[in-house]
Design a protein around this motif. Structure first.
Motif, mmCIF file in Angstrom:
data_model
loop_
_atom_site.group_PDB
_atom_site.id
_atom_site.type_symbol
_atom_site.label_atom_id
_atom_site.label_comp_id
_atom_site.label_asym_id
_atom_site.label_seq_id
_atom_site.Cartn_x
_atom_site.Cartn_y
_atom_site.Cartn_z
ATOM 1 N N UNK A 192 0.876 -1.173 0.000
ATOM 2 C CA UNK A 192 0.000 0.000 0.000
ATOM 3 C C UNK A 192 0.907 1.215 0.000
ATOM 4 N N UNK A 193 0.831 2.022 -1.028
ATOM 5 C CA UNK A 193 1.697 3.194 -1.119
ATOM 6 C C UNK A 193 1.334 4.183 -0.019
ATOM 7 N N UNK A 194 2.335 4.580 0.742
ATOM 8 C CA UNK A 194 2.075 5.321 1.974
ATOM 9 C C UNK A 194 1.558 6.728 1.738
ATOM 10 N N UNK A 195 1.885 7.334 0.611
ATOM 11 C CA UNK A 195 1.505 8.729 0.387
ATOM 12 C C UNK A 195 0.011 8.890 0.131
ATOM 13 N N UNK A 196 -0.534 8.042 -0.745
ATOM 14 C CA UNK A 196 -1.942 8.201 -1.106
ATOM 15 C C UNK A 196 -2.802 6.978 -0.811
ATOM 16 N N UNK A 197 -2.199 5.908 -0.278
ATOM 17 C CA UNK A 197 -2.975 4.745 0.114
ATOM 18 C C UNK A 197 -3.430 3.857 -1.020
ATOM 19 N N UNK A 198 -2.920 4.077 -2.227
ATOM 20 C CA UNK A 198 -3.290 3.224 -3.349
ATOM 21 C C UNK A 198 -2.548 1.893 -3.270
ATOM 22 N N UNK A 199 -3.026 0.895 -4.026
ATOM 23 C CA UNK A 199 -2.490 -0.454 -3.934
ATOM 24 C C UNK A 199 -1.532 -0.753 -5.082
ATOM 25 N N UNK A 200 -0.457 -1.454 -4.768
ATOM 26 C CA UNK A 200 0.466 -1.925 -5.792
ATOM 27 C C UNK A 200 -0.087 -3.199 -6.438
ATOM 28 N N UNK A 201 0.223 -3.435 -7.704
ATOM 29 C CA UNK A 201 -0.228 -4.662 -8.379
ATOM 30 C C UNK A 201 0.656 -5.844 -7.987
ATOM 31 N N UNK A 202 0.454 -6.332 -6.788
ATOM 32 C CA UNK A 202 1.343 -7.342 -6.210
ATOM 33 C C UNK A 202 1.352 -8.635 -7.038
ATOM 34 N N UNK A 203 0.198 -9.091 -7.500
ATOM 35 C CA UNK A 203 0.148 -10.338 -8.270
ATOM 36 C C UNK A 203 0.975 -10.222 -9.544
ATOM 37 N N UNK A 204 0.879 -9.082 -10.222
ATOM 38 C CA UNK A 204 1.647 -8.880 -11.453
ATOM 39 C C UNK A 204 3.142 -8.781 -11.160
ATOM 40 N N UNK A 205 3.491 -8.114 -10.062
ATOM 41 C CA UNK A 205 4.905 -8.032 -9.668
ATOM 42 C C UNK A 205 5.467 -9.430 -9.414
ATOM 43 N N UNK A 206 4.697 -10.226 -8.694
ATOM 44 C CA UNK A 206 5.191 -11.554 -8.340
ATOM 45 C C UNK A 206 5.326 -12.429 -9.583
ATOM 46 N N UNK A 207 4.377 -12.334 -10.492
ATOM 47 C CA UNK A 207 4.460 -13.122 -11.724
ATOM 48 C C UNK A 207 5.703 -12.747 -12.515
ATOM 49 N N UNK A 208 6.027 -11.460 -12.564
ATOM 50 C CA UNK A 208 7.217 -11.011 -13.293
ATOM 51 C C UNK A 208 8.488 -11.558 -12.663
#
Length: 401
Positions: A192-208
């Motif tokens: 969770x990006x601390x500045x604005x609370x938006x979510x990172x695409x964790x599943x896509x990061x992990x697949x890469x």
């Protein structure tokens, strides 16, 4: 020579500070520039009580579940203090580890779905320790531009080659990993990006990372207690808890209302960090009271899985009242633009009894200074509506909205 003469002669020489110090004269000019740009920090904003009280309503902390003042959490800290004393007294590898440390590590690992965990004195030290122990000179790090400063500093200290990608750009990560010449590679990001609370695409990061033989570190500092089943984090929400080549870091200082940082992964990862993470080896262990408080807070969260749901409901209500998009976490980010205006708006809120965060460069890009509101699960609807009125008025006083 008298005793007095010996003492005097042993003291460092005294020099008058009358402008003759040339080596640090640049500090005065630098301070003036920061003041002009509106990015000077005042460290003297103090709380005089807990979340709601004489100091006002606190929406500037990261106490997302309101557990820092929960009687059960305070009792857990007090019990640990009385049993183990005020401090750990040494590094974890000497006599700084108690049964409490070991028990909490395993309890948190079980809760978040990992085989093992290692407790550090802060989240900053956990991130720095994990990165520098896993990669070094001759390796590659791909860093998400939204990563926390502690991840960034870990990258710098590692001496690995570092490539920064735009926030959430998993395709760029794939390209960099595919074309690398280094054998070992590590990708680092916030969940969770601390500045604005938006979510990172964790599943896509992990697949890469899996497709290209790299490891992934995900910082769940703002995800624990906020996202995922029962507050287990965004990694668990993505179905990746305990996945191979995936390491999670998190903190006890936000949703758990205490202090400390944790690295979660396999038993092999934990053993490696114990031997190689300098911020673990050479640092005094986390104070027992902090461990006891975090452990009690974890028990509260486990016993009441509705806490994250109440948090999200409160965040949605406050965002709606402030005219902001529905948040994905506990953070509501209201962009002001000019740093001076952001400071003035935050000060007006404080005068009206509401504490809000004020983020300016270099924490955010130039031109995007903002108020950052962190919602809590323990706030009632009337309080949230009252906060919204004050915040909106403060923004309007600066010509915003």
């Amino acid at each position: 020579m008298s005793v007095d003469e010996v003492i005097v002669s042993a003291e460092a020489p005294r020099h008058s500070n009358t402008g003759e110090d040339r080596a640090l004269a640049w500090l005065t000019a630098d301070a003036a520039i920061r003041e002009e740009r509106g990015v000077h920090r005042d460290p003297l904003i103090r709380r005089t009580t807990g979340s709601v009280g004489a100091a006002g309503i606190n929406l500037a902390s990261n106490d997302y579940l309101g557990l820092s003042t929960d009687a059960r959490v305070v009792a857990g800290a007090r019990d640990a203090l009385e049993r183990w004393g005020a401090g750990a007294t040494a590094s974890r590898l000497v006599v700084g580890t108690t049964e409490l440390h070991i028990d909490f590590e395993q309890q948190l690992a079980d809760f978040m779905g990992f085989p093992a965990a290692l407790l550090f004195s802060s989240g900053y030290l956990a991130n720095v320790g994990a990165i520098t122990a896993l990669v070094g000179r001759g390796d590659l790090i791909v860093s998400d531009s939204g990563a926390h400063a502690s991840l960034i500093d870990g990258c710098r200290l590692s001496r690995a080659r570092v490539v920064v990608v735009d926030r959430g750009d998993h395709e760029a990560i794939r390209t960099i990993l595919r074309d690398r010449t280094e054998e070992r590679a590590l990708v680092v990001t916030d969940a969770v990006y601390s500045i604005d609370g938006r979510l990172a695409p964790i599943a896509e990061f992990y697949a890469a990372t899996r497709d290209h033989g790299a490891a992934l570190i995900v910082d769940e500092a703002h995800g624990l207690g906020v996202r995922g089943p029962g507050g287990r984090g965004l990694v668990a929400e993505a179905g990746l808890a305990g996945a191979p080549d995936l390491i999670v870091t998190t903190v006890c200082s936000k949703s758990l209302g205490s202090q400390g940082g944790v690295v979660l992964g396999s038993h092999v990862v934990r053993s490696h960090l114990i031997d190689r993470a300098r911020s673990f080896i050479f640092d005094t262990g986390l104070a027992p009271a902090a461990v006891g408080g975090a452990r009690a807070a974890l028990a509260v969260l486990q016993g009441d899985p509705t806490l994250p749901r109440r948090l999200h409901a409160n965040a949605a209500r406050l965002a709606d009242r402030c005219g902001a998009p529905e948040p994905e976490s506990a953070v509501i980010s209201l962009v002001v633009g000019d740093p001076h205006a952001a400071v003035a708006a935050a000060a007006r809120c404080r005068q009206q009894g509401v504490l809000v965060g004020c983020f300016r460069p270099p924490s955010v890009p130039i031109g995007t200074s903002r108020l950052r509101l962190t919602v809590r699960a323990d706030l009632d609807p009337a309080t949230l509506d009252h906060v919204a009125e004050i915040v909106c008025a403060a923004l309007e006083s600066q010509g915003v909205r």
